[in-house]
Design an enzyme around this catalytic site. Structure first.
Site, PDB file in Angstrom:
ATOM      1  N   CYS A 126      -2.391  33.414   9.865  1.00 58.84           N
ATOM      2  CA  CYS A 126      -2.215  33.992  11.201  1.00 58.84           C
ATOM      3  C   CYS A 126      -1.984  32.912  12.248  1.00 58.84           C
ATOM      4  CB  CYS A 126      -3.421  34.838  11.548  1.00 58.84           C
ATOM      5  SG  CYS A 126      -3.570  36.191  10.398  1.00 58.84           S
ATOM      6  N   GLU A 127      -0.856  32.273  12.163  1.00 65.79           N
ATOM      7  CA  GLU A 127      -0.448  31.225  13.103  1.00 65.79           C
ATOM      8  C   GLU A 127       1.077  31.257  13.157  1.00 65.79           C
ATOM      9  OE1 GLU A 127      -2.068  28.549  14.682  1.00 65.79           O
ATOM     10  OE2 GLU A 127      -4.069  28.695  13.809  1.00 65.79           O
ATOM     11  N   TYR A 158       0.789  13.948   0.571  1.00 69.23           N
ATOM     12  CA  TYR A 158       0.305  14.596   1.798  1.00 69.23           C
ATOM     13  C   TYR A 158       0.491  16.113   1.735  1.00 69.23           C
ATOM     14  CZ  TYR A 158       0.548   9.704   3.098  1.00 69.23           C
ATOM     15  OH  TYR A 158       0.407   8.344   3.102  1.00 69.23           O
ATOM     16  N   GLU A 168       0.833  -1.210   0.000  1.00 65.07           N
ATOM     17  CA  GLU A 168       0.000   0.000   0.000  1.00 65.07           C
ATOM     18  C   GLU A 168       0.866   1.259   0.000  1.00 65.07           C
ATOM     19  OE1 GLU A 168      -2.133  -0.409   3.683  1.00 65.07           O
ATOM     20  OE2 GLU A 168      -3.383  -2.042   2.949  1.00 65.07           O
ATOM     21  N   PRO A 169       1.703   1.459  -0.987  1.00 59.62           N
ATOM     22  CA  PRO A 169       2.553   2.650  -0.959  1.00 59.62           C
ATOM     23  C   PRO A 169       1.767   3.913  -1.336  1.00 59.62           C
ATOM     24  CG  PRO A 169       2.881   1.474  -3.008  1.00 59.62           C
ATOM     25  CD  PRO A 169       1.922   0.644  -2.206  1.00 59.62           C
ATOM     26  N   GLY A 170       2.031   4.969  -0.639  1.00 55.87           N
ATOM     27  CA  GLY A 170       1.443   6.259  -0.994  1.00 55.87           C
ATOM     28  C   GLY A 170       2.558   7.226  -1.338  1.00 55.87           C
TER      29      GLY A 170
END
Ligand code: LLP
Length: 418
Positions: free
Chosen positions: A342-343, A371, A273-275
């Protein structure tokens, strides 16, 4: 081989100039190199030549339909974790018999959809889920093909937030509960346990934890076969890492050789199951400098991509390399490259050397194909980035940037406020 390189001092994706794209598409945008994905898939499958292997792309890494179609055309199956991903996999022509459904919280509705779609298997993570699948299968008068996802309690030695194979993690069936769940499965008439599955984490950079986990699981599988369980498949998960910076990764061929050594003589189909490995290096995030903010102690390059576009730095302290769009041998300067959100955690790189930047300069963040966009949001009411696919000298927009009306369309006023 990288599919992103300088030609005439301008960074290209395959044969397409990112400078040209940046003049026609508003930054920030993601750009993916199709040939890089094809190559990665080829390399991954080659590693398991000679085995009966099915490579199921972990769609969570990047679920753009064009990317899924591209991988489907290469022969990939899919690892899905929600009804939404399953629907998309089917729409993108992935055959149901090449789809596995993972995840700790499948709802009854999702289970019913998976069963009626006749996918290869559901990877079960708890006794509760197994009972739920049995109940849904009974109402549909079907037998559910399942694999038991076990938790081998092996440390993947990766970032704590992407570790899944320790007993403290929510994933998989605890090792000492396996006999109980097997006993339970025998009492459930609509369940066929056809496989065992394991996945210990993501972005692994060493083969050792893989080998520890696989060895443990293969021993289990052999015991089960000896006990008469008619197992057909062993799902070894994903997790093979990529080099973001200085990491030295084992060659895939070594991974393949280790898998063959550990699983030899098992008469089972192997599933992977490679992503990240398939798409991570195939994508870049192209962003422009809004301001160079000079303070007494440092210079901040404030760019138009923010943590809403790319979360990996804020979430996992990930460091992604940056390249200037135009290769330059001029003086470099030290910057903190930050987004506009704003973080305080909306920082991509600290204290890095880049050619002297001015407003409007374009910089390119590497290895953001996995991702990246999928973890994005519209935080701060910011419009999500567009996505472009390149192949050779062709390019196409494969996700447009929505406009503000689209962003607001889901909202409606509480009647007492109007
Ligand atoms: N199979 C299962 C059961 C998984 O949970 C995952 C990833 C994969 C396969 C694919 O793993 P890969 O080959 O991509 O390493 N957002 C994080 C990664 C989360 C991974 C979640 N599960 C990151 O950006 O590093």
């Amino acid at each position: 081989m990288s599919f992103f390189s300088y030609k005439d001092n301008i960074l290209h994706a395959e044969n397409v100039s990112l400078a040209t794209l940046a003049t026609t598409v508003k930054t920030p945008f993601y750009c993916y190199a199709a040939s890089a994905i094809k190559q990665a898939f080829q390399d991954y499958t080659n590693a398991f030549n000679g085995t009966n292997a099915l490579v199921c792309y972990a769609m969570k890494a990047n679920s753009n339909p064009s990317i899924i179609k591209l991988l489907a055309q290469q022969g990939a199956g899919a690892d899905v974790v929600s009804e939404g991903e399953l629907r998309l996999a089917l729409q993108c022509d992935i055959l149901p018999e090449k789809i596995v459904f993972a995840g700790v919280g499948k709802t009854k509705q999702e289970i019913a959809f998976a069963l009626t779609s006749n996918i290869l298997q559901l990877n079960v993570e708890s006794a509760e889920e197994l009972e739920s699948i049995n109940a849904v299968a009974a109402t549909l008068n079907l037998t559910a093909r399942v694999a038991l996802r076990v938790n081998p309690d092996v440390d993947a030695k990766t970032h704590a937030k992407i570790t899944t194979g320790l007993s403290e993690n929510k994933f998989g069936i605890a090792w000492d509960s396996i006999p109980d769940i097997l006993r339970l499965s025998k009492t459930l008439p609509h369940i066929a346990v056809e496989g065992i599955a394991v996945h210990i984490g993501s972005q692994l950079t060493s083969l050792t934890p893989f080998e520890q986990a696989f060895t443990k699981v293969v021993t289990l599988v052999k015991e089960l076969i000896a006990d008469g369980y008619p197992l057909k498949r062993l799902d070894l998960g994903g997790g093979f890492g990529i080099a973001y910076n200085e990491e030295i990764l084992p060659p895939l061929a070594e991974f393949g050789a280790m898998v063959k050594r550990v699983t030899q003589e098992l008469p089972l189909q192997l599933i992977f199951e490679p992503g990240r490995y398939l798409v991570g290096k195939a994508g870049v995030l192209v962003t422009s400098v809004i301001y160079v903010k000079q303070t007494k102690n440092k210079a901040f390059a404030v760019v138009d991509a923010g943590m809403n576009d790319f979360m990996r730095t804020a979430l996992y302290e990930a460091e992604h390399r940056l390249l200037p769009l135009h290769q330059s041998h001029h003086t470099t300067q030290q910057y903190d490259v930050v987004g506009p959100v704003c973080e305080s955690t909306d920082v991509f790189n600290r204290n890095i050397q880049l050619p002297t930047l001015t407003e409007g300069d374009v910089i390119v963040m590497l290895d953001t194909g996995a991702y990246g966009t999928v973890l994005g949001s519209a935080y701060n009411m910011r419009l999500p980035a567009a996505e472009i696919l390149v192949e050779g000298d062709k390019h196409a927009i494969i996700k447009r940037r929505p406009d503000y009306q689209e962003l607001q369309r889901l909202y409606q006023d509480a009647p007492w406020l109007t």
